[in-house]
Design an enzyme around this catalytic site. Structure first.
Site, PDB file in Angstrom:
ATOM      1  N   GLN A  33      29.928  42.106  43.567  1.00 34.26           N
ATOM      2  CA  GLN A  33      28.917  43.047  44.075  1.00 34.26           C
ATOM      3  C   GLN A  33      29.624  44.092  44.921  1.00 34.26           C
ATOM      4  O   GLN A  33      30.512  43.772  45.694  1.00 34.26           O
ATOM      5  CB  GLN A  33      27.925  42.303  44.973  1.00 34.26           C
ATOM      6  CG  GLN A  33      27.173  41.211  44.266  1.00 34.26           C
ATOM      7  CD  GLN A  33      25.841  41.699  43.766  1.00 34.26           C
ATOM      8  OE1 GLN A  33      25.546  42.882  43.875  1.00 34.26           O
ATOM      9  NE2 GLN A  33      25.054  40.821  43.217  1.00 34.26           N
ATOM     10  N   GLN A  43      34.558  40.198  46.166  1.00 34.63           N
ATOM     11  CA  GLN A  43      35.318  41.150  45.347  1.00 34.63           C
ATOM     12  C   GLN A  43      34.272  42.117  44.840  1.00 34.63           C
ATOM     13  O   GLN A  43      33.230  41.696  44.351  1.00 34.63           O
ATOM     14  CB  GLN A  43      35.966  40.445  44.149  1.00 34.63           C
ATOM     15  CG  GLN A  43      37.063  39.484  44.504  1.00 34.63           C
ATOM     16  CD  GLN A  43      38.381  40.192  44.735  1.00 34.63           C
ATOM     17  OE1 GLN A  43      38.421  41.402  44.923  1.00 34.63           O
ATOM     18  NE2 GLN A  43      39.451  39.438  44.759  1.00 34.63           N
ATOM     19  N   SER A  44      34.544  43.425  44.924  1.00 39.16           N
ATOM     20  CA  SER A  44      33.432  44.338  44.671  1.00 39.16           C
ATOM     21  C   SER A  44      33.049  44.416  43.205  1.00 39.16           C
ATOM     22  O   SER A  44      31.892  44.620  42.881  1.00 39.16           O
ATOM     23  CB  SER A  44      33.737  45.712  45.220  1.00 39.16           C
ATOM     24  OG  SER A  44      34.972  46.142  44.736  1.00 39.16           O
ATOM     25  N   THR A  45      33.996  44.260  42.278  1.00 39.02           N
ATOM     26  CA  THR A  45      33.588  44.355  40.884  1.00 39.02           C
ATOM     27  C   THR A  45      33.989  43.104  40.138  1.00 39.02           C
ATOM     28  O   THR A  45      34.889  42.377  40.540  1.00 39.02           O
ATOM     29  CB  THR A  45      34.250  45.561  40.183  1.00 39.02           C
ATOM     30  OG1 THR A  45      35.653  45.330  40.200  1.00 39.02           O
ATOM     31  CG2 THR A  45      33.944  46.850  40.898  1.00 39.02           C
ATOM     32  N   GLN A 101      37.601  43.010  39.353  1.00 34.90           N
ATOM     33  CA  GLN A 101      38.469  42.517  40.415  1.00 34.90           C
ATOM     34  C   GLN A 101      38.426  40.993  40.460  1.00 34.90           C
ATOM     35  O   GLN A 101      39.441  40.338  40.689  1.00 34.90           O
ATOM     36  CB  GLN A 101      38.018  43.076  41.767  1.00 34.90           C
ATOM     37  CG  GLN A 101      38.470  44.507  41.975  1.00 34.90           C
ATOM     38  CD  GLN A 101      38.024  45.047  43.312  1.00 34.90           C
ATOM     39  OE1 GLN A 101      37.217  44.437  43.985  1.00 34.90           O
ATOM     40  NE2 GLN A 101      38.557  46.190  43.678  1.00 34.90           N
TER      41      GLN A 101
END
Ligand SMILES: [Zn+2]
Length: 685
Positions: free
Chosen positions: A66, A24-26, A29
């Site tokens: 990340q 999950q990018s953030t 999220q």
């Protein structure tokens, strides 16, 4: 599909591991978008269905939170690539595999390695073998689409933001001291303590001219500075904390305090290591700058002046040879002294000599950077005096020009602010005109609307009258200030310069400010003499040559003729006797004190003058031990002979030590002595 799948998955694939990559990018999220995470983990079931045993499905989820924009910081992705590269992976599973990497380079590298190691790739849409051209083409397209999607998304967001910002409508994080009101306008923080503290920060900076001094003042007065929490559970809460230099610096640099709406003050550059570097842009490159957008703590002119001031200060701290702001210390050339040997700016060090602070100009030169020894150190007193005298000599013919230049500059500044103030009148005029037109256009029968518009028009007219009044008053006050009071003061100051300069009540800081107005820098070289090359602002230059100041030792050194006196007297007298004679003759030591045995000793040691004893011994006089050895008689006997006058003797030191003269043609001694002498002589032979 099923058969195809089974065609692709072979026993050799099943022998190796299945890698499930979850991302999950953030962090947000990760917390909020749990559905996606669940779907990602559900792929595990697909791997099991395809025949991978339970223990062979490896989940890589260390990259949660990340961004996928670059692989550099993503430990999990790198692990995945490594595992695939070593041929340990039979299949790689991901929700939308192209999102494994949001960067084409990373993605294609992964495909290449997968093809080489015949590793399969699986997402929700199907299963692919990168070794097959068609599959690889599809995967490549997916990757390109994914990157494009990211780009379009970003561009759209950015474009939308920028458009909003251009209108000054984009909400930004406000610096402390401002809040958004209910209508979304930027207003002063209603908390008066916050307001006053922010004002105090700017007042203190205005007064001291230095961020450091401002921070020190807050600390000394035990004043705290407000801050709003940026993120987390207590977001936007007010916190009071000691003022840090960083915070003060950010505040003074912040154009929002000057009433400007600003967007895009910095640009971000991608670094080869995947990180980002922020570059601060100069004001003319800011993306959005709307002046007078909201109430201001300082004027725009103040803001620009502070920026200039801070630039100068920053240079003073840096390695470049630039002037620094004047401080309290007595060193006149502080911030203006340049080393003539290496070109660095020289520092000031103070030490106390006879209860007076004395400056040394010190060049640490490149030593500071490279650990070299100091370049040169010069005692500042003589240089300061000489430069001061030069200034007093030089300033008289320049006085009028200087005064005129200053006055002109002030007038220019006033014109500028006058113009800005007049803008306010123009705006009020425009508003009033617009209100009038609105009133005129309305149907008179529509009483309700007409009444309210009329009231609005009246209000605008009142604002206009106020603005005009204010403008006239300020203008009159300004003219008065420059025409009479200021002008006279400036002219008086310029023509009274020598008196002001020499007045002991003039603070040294003011003297330094005056010096900074006239002098660019002074280049110092210490050789046999000290050379000070003074560069005036405007280009004129002059060189002063000064004798090297005496070292502390040299200053205390005894005068030459006193030393010669001592040298002569020591032929006859001991140290204490010499001191008494010198004092009787009214002579003094280098430090201006009366002589004593010790100070004579010092002079002897430093000038390498022989003492009375050394001289006598040199002439052939013998110590009691030597006599005892030579004549073979005991000390008591020698003493007795001396008292009886049978031995020629004299005192050679303050301690009362005797020296004896035994001539080669021996003086007549008693028979007893003579017989002993001969017997010992015989025994010796
Ligand atoms: Zn140097």
């Amino acid at each position: 599909m099923n058969t195809e799948v089974h065609q692709k998955v072979t026993a050799s694939h099943l022998k190796r591991n299945a890698y499930l990559y979850v991302r999950q990018s953030t962090m947000r999220q990760v917390v909020e978008n749990t559905e996606s995470t669940k779907r990602q983990y559900a792929l595990r079931q697909r791997a099991l269905a395809l025949g991978w045993p339970e223990g062979h499905v490896v989940v890589i989820d260390s990259d949660l939170g990340q961004s996928g924009a670059s692989a550099v910081d993503r430990e999990g992705f790198q692990t995945l690539v490594a595992e695939v590269g070593m041929g340990r992976a039979g299949i790689v599973l991901g929700l939308e595999v192209s999102r494994l990497a949001r960067n084409s380079a990373d993605w294609h590298r992964l495909l290449e390695i997968c093809a080489l190691t015949s590793t399969l790739i699986l997402d929700e849409d199907g299963i692919y073998d990168p070794a097959h051209f068609n599959d690889r083409l599809l995967l490549g397209l997916k990757g390109t689409m994914s990157e494009a999607e990211l780009h379009v998304l970003r561009a759209r967001l950015r474009g939308g933001l920028l458009n909003k910002a251009r209108r000054g409508e984009l909400r930004c994080r406000l610096p402390v001291g401002f809040v958004y009101d209910a209508a979304g306008h930027v207003v002063f923080d209603p908390d008066t303590q916050v307001q006053e503290t922010v004002r105090l920060l700017f007042h203190t900076f205005e007064r001291t001219g230095s961020l450091n001094a401002t921070v020190k003042y807050f600390r000394r007065e035990h004043l705290l500075y407000p801050t709003r929490v940026v993120a987390g559970a207590h977001k936007d809460d007010l916190v009071w904390a000691p003022l840090s230099l960083h915070r003060a610096c950010t505040a003074v640099h912040n154009p929002w305090y000057a009433g400007a709406y600003v967007f895009g003050r910095a640009r971000w550059h991608k670094q080869p290591n995947g990180g980002c570097r922020q570059e601060r842009l100069p004001p003319d490159q800011w993306q959005v700058l709307i002046r007078d957008a909201h109430p201001a703590y300082i004027s725009w002119q103040d803001y620009e002046r502070y920026e200039r001031q801070l630039r100068v200060s920053a240079k003073a701290i840096g390695f470049e040879r630039h002037a620094g702001p004047p401080r309290e210390g007595p060193a006149l050339l502080q911030g203006h002294a340049v080393c003539g040997l290496c070109g660095s700016r020289m520092h000031v060090q103070y030490y106390v000599r006879k209860n007076v602070m004395t400056p040394n100009y010190v060049c640490v030169g490149r030593g500071r950077l490279f650990g070299d020894p100091q370049c040169q150190t010069i005692v500042g007193t003589g240089i300061d005096a000489a430069v001061g005298q030069l200034l007093v000599d030089a300033i008289t013919p320049m006085a009028l020009e200087l005064a005129l230049a200053v006055q002109q500059e002030m007038a220019a500044r006033l014109d500028e602010s006058d113009r800005l103030r007049h803008r306010q009148v123009e705006r009020a005029q425009y508003d009033a005109d617009a209100a009038r037109q609105r009133y005129m256009r309305v149907d008179p029968a529509n009483r309700l609307v007409a009444d309210s518009l009329e009231a609005d028009w009246n209000l605008k007219l009142r604002v206009l009258a106020d603005a005009q009044n204010d403008y006239q008053q300020r203008r009159a006050a300004d003219r008065l200030l420059v025409d009479e009071h200021e002008r006279q003061r400036i002219v008086a100051l310029a023509s009274d310069f020598p008196a002001v300069w020499r007045d002991p009540n003039t603070p040294q800081r003011e003297r330094k400010r005056m010096l900074a107005l006239v002098i660019e820098d002074v280049t110092l070289i210490k050789q046999r003499e000290i050379t000070a090359s003074v560069r005036f602002r405007g280009g004129a230059a002059t060189t002063l040559t000064l004798p090297r100041p005496l070292t502390a030792q040299q200053q205390r050194a005894t005068h030459d003729d006193v030393r010669q006196h001592i040298e002569g007297l020591l032929d006859q007298y001991t140290d204490a006797q010499v001191a008494r004679i010198l004092n009787e003759r009214g002579m003094r030591t280098g430090a201006g004190e009366a002589f004593g045995a010790v100070s004579v000793q010092w002079v002897r040691h430093s000038a390498k003058i022989k003492s009375l004893k050394e001289r006598l011994v040199g002439e052939g006089w013998l110590t009691v031990q030597q006599v005892s050895a030579k004549l073979g008689i005991k000390r008591t006997a020698i003493n007795r002979h001396r008292v009886q006058g049978k031995l020629q003797a004299r005192i050679c030191s303050d301690g009362g030590q005797w020296l004896y003269w035994i001539p080669e043609t021996k003086p007549p001694l008693s028979t007893e002595v003579r017989s002993r002498v001969s017997s010992t002589a015989g025994a010796a032979v």
